[in-house]
Design a protein around this motif. Sequence first.
Motif, short mmCIF file in Angstrom:
data_model
loop_
_atom_site.label_atom_id
_atom_site.label_comp_id
_atom_site.label_asym_id
_atom_site.label_seq_id
_atom_site.Cartn_x
_atom_site.Cartn_y
_atom_site.Cartn_z
N ARG A 155 2.81 50.72 -20.80
CA ARG A 155 1.39 51.03 -20.77
C ARG A 155 0.66 50.57 -22.03
N LYS A 156 1.38 50.47 -23.14
CA LYS A 156 0.75 50.06 -24.38
C LYS A 156 0.25 48.63 -24.32
N ASP A 157 0.99 47.77 -23.59
CA ASP A 157 0.63 46.36 -23.52
C ASP A 157 -0.12 46.02 -22.23
N ARG A 158 -0.64 47.03 -21.55
CA ARG A 158 -1.35 46.78 -20.31
C ARG A 158 -2.66 46.03 -20.58
N TYR A 159 -2.98 45.11 -19.69
CA TYR A 159 -4.17 44.27 -19.88
C TYR A 159 -5.43 45.13 -19.81
N SER A 160 -6.37 44.85 -20.70
CA SER A 160 -7.66 45.52 -20.69
C SER A 160 -8.74 44.53 -20.29
N ALA A 161 -9.62 44.95 -19.40
CA ALA A 161 -10.71 44.08 -18.96
C ALA A 161 -11.68 43.77 -20.09
N VAL A 162 -11.64 44.55 -21.16
CA VAL A 162 -12.52 44.30 -22.30
C VAL A 162 -12.11 43.02 -23.03
N SER A 163 -10.86 42.57 -22.82
CA SER A 163 -10.36 41.39 -23.53
C SER A 163 -11.19 40.14 -23.27
N GLN A 164 -11.84 40.06 -22.11
CA GLN A 164 -12.64 38.88 -21.81
C GLN A 164 -13.89 38.79 -22.68
N PHE A 165 -14.21 39.89 -23.38
CA PHE A 165 -15.35 39.89 -24.31
C PHE A 165 -14.88 39.86 -25.76
N SER A 166 -13.65 39.40 -25.99
CA SER A 166 -13.07 39.45 -27.33
C SER A 166 -13.84 38.58 -28.33
N THR A 167 -14.38 37.45 -27.88
CA THR A 167 -15.09 36.56 -28.81
C THR A 167 -16.35 37.21 -29.38
N PRO A 168 -17.30 37.71 -28.56
CA PRO A 168 -18.46 38.37 -29.17
C PRO A 168 -18.10 39.62 -29.94
N ILE A 169 -17.01 40.31 -29.54
CA ILE A 169 -16.59 41.51 -30.29
C ILE A 169 -16.11 41.12 -31.69
N GLU A 170 -15.30 40.08 -31.78
CA GLU A 170 -14.80 39.66 -33.09
C GLU A 170 -15.92 39.14 -33.98
N ILE A 171 -16.90 38.45 -33.38
CA ILE A 171 -18.04 37.98 -34.18
C ILE A 171 -18.82 39.17 -34.73
N TRP A 172 -19.02 40.18 -33.90
CA TRP A 172 -19.73 41.38 -34.35
C TRP A 172 -18.98 42.08 -35.47
N ILE A 173 -17.65 42.16 -35.35
CA ILE A 173 -16.83 42.84 -36.37
C ILE A 173 -16.90 42.08 -37.69
N GLN A 174 -16.84 40.75 -37.64
CA GLN A 174 -16.91 39.96 -38.86
C GLN A 174 -18.25 40.13 -39.57
N TYR A 225 -21.80 48.28 -28.06
CA TYR A 225 -21.84 48.46 -26.61
C TYR A 225 -23.19 48.04 -26.05
N ARG A 226 -24.29 48.44 -26.73
CA ARG A 226 -25.62 48.07 -26.25
C ARG A 226 -25.84 46.55 -26.32
N GLN A 227 -25.29 45.92 -27.37
CA GLN A 227 -25.44 44.47 -27.50
C GLN A 227 -24.67 43.75 -26.41
N LEU A 228 -23.46 44.19 -26.11
CA LEU A 228 -22.68 43.57 -25.05
C LEU A 228 -23.33 43.80 -23.69
N TYR A 229 -23.89 44.98 -23.51
CA TYR A 229 -24.54 45.32 -22.23
C TYR A 229 -25.79 44.47 -22.00
N ASP A 230 -26.58 44.29 -23.06
CA ASP A 230 -27.86 43.59 -22.92
C ASP A 230 -27.72 42.08 -22.86
N PHE A 231 -26.75 41.51 -23.60
CA PHE A 231 -26.71 40.06 -23.77
C PHE A 231 -25.46 39.39 -23.19
N HIS A 232 -24.42 40.16 -22.82
CA HIS A 232 -23.18 39.56 -22.33
C HIS A 232 -22.74 40.13 -20.99
N ASN A 233 -23.65 40.84 -20.30
CA ASN A 233 -23.35 41.37 -18.96
C ASN A 233 -22.10 42.25 -18.95
#
Length: 387
Positions: free
Chosen positions: A19-38, A55-63
Amino acid sequence: EGTIRYHKRKRLENKEDGRKDRYSAVSQFSTPIEIWIQEQLPTDRPKRNTILSLYRQLYDFHNFRLSYDALRRYIRKHHPEVLEKSYHVRIETPPEKLSQVDWKEKVPVQIGAMGNWVSVNFLIVLLCFSRKPAIEVREKKDAYSFLNAHHQAVKKLGGTTDYYRPDCMKTAVSIWNGRSSEMNDAYADFLKSIGAQGFPARPGAATDKGKVEKKIRDLFRDINFRRMVFRDLAHVQEYMDKKIAELCERTICPATGTTIAEAYEYERQFLQDAIEDVPMIPIATMTTKVQKGSLAWFKSNYYQIPQGFIGKRVRFIHTGATIEIYHDGELLETYRYEPGLKGMVRMSGKAAEEESRPVMRKSPPKSEKRNIALIKNSLSLRIYHTC
């Protein structure tokens, strides 16, 4: 129970937890998430945005249509450094005891047309128990604007608290001395009229009003004014009221564990109703005589008055978002307030319909080398003289 049995069986079989390595659907948004973190990590921790902002930024601009909890689980697993927080003690106050007051200063907003930037100020009055805010938009932050916005914000909240804690600003405080601080005369009279007392924050100590400071950050970091054009200050006010309602519905109150909207309904029953007995505090007033052509001068502009008042005196009241014109207590006309508008003739649709005289002759003389262009908007007419 199934989860406990699963982990126990995996340990007995010396196998890894799948279960620890189970795929997360959030992974497809990894690029904008990493840019935001940086962008967030180099800044000081108190100035970083929260996961809710991501969350609001991903919701508004990345569907992004997954849940907020799914995003937090992904961040906790792959970027735990983002969720690291320093420990602090939160001080809560009982209902109807304390409110905090502060300005969000000099926010550039486009009003009237794209590229017409106007610097506006937002006064925030926050109920400390329920975290319910009320915001008033003003062009200036002088003493009259402060009192007018404070009055309207308290009225929106539906009642008053025992104490109000403003910043140590000149429009509120004359001498700071803790609980023995001296308020200036105008603010002291206002607090007395609503049955409250002033308890200003220490000079330069933002933590003394940390709840309203955090609410300002939570609200304004999700708003990009560079992508919006407003009709006037009333339109900005309408937009901010809508954003506050959305914030209160989705944000949790730390004191109660419910939403801010639910906590506010509980605290509202304890608030005093003294604000209803206080008359409106205007930003500016002036009494002037109506000139020929049914025009009166106020704040760098001419305003058209309905016919029948030439030579009579009318009273202008600047309420913050509108310009109201009275004669003997009767409201004659209301104009929306547009900051930065000077040297204009503001015409009334009501007065134009009642006017029996012609606006201009059908055939102007050739010697008059100017054209008059009437440009009609939703509420007024602007007259431009061009050579």
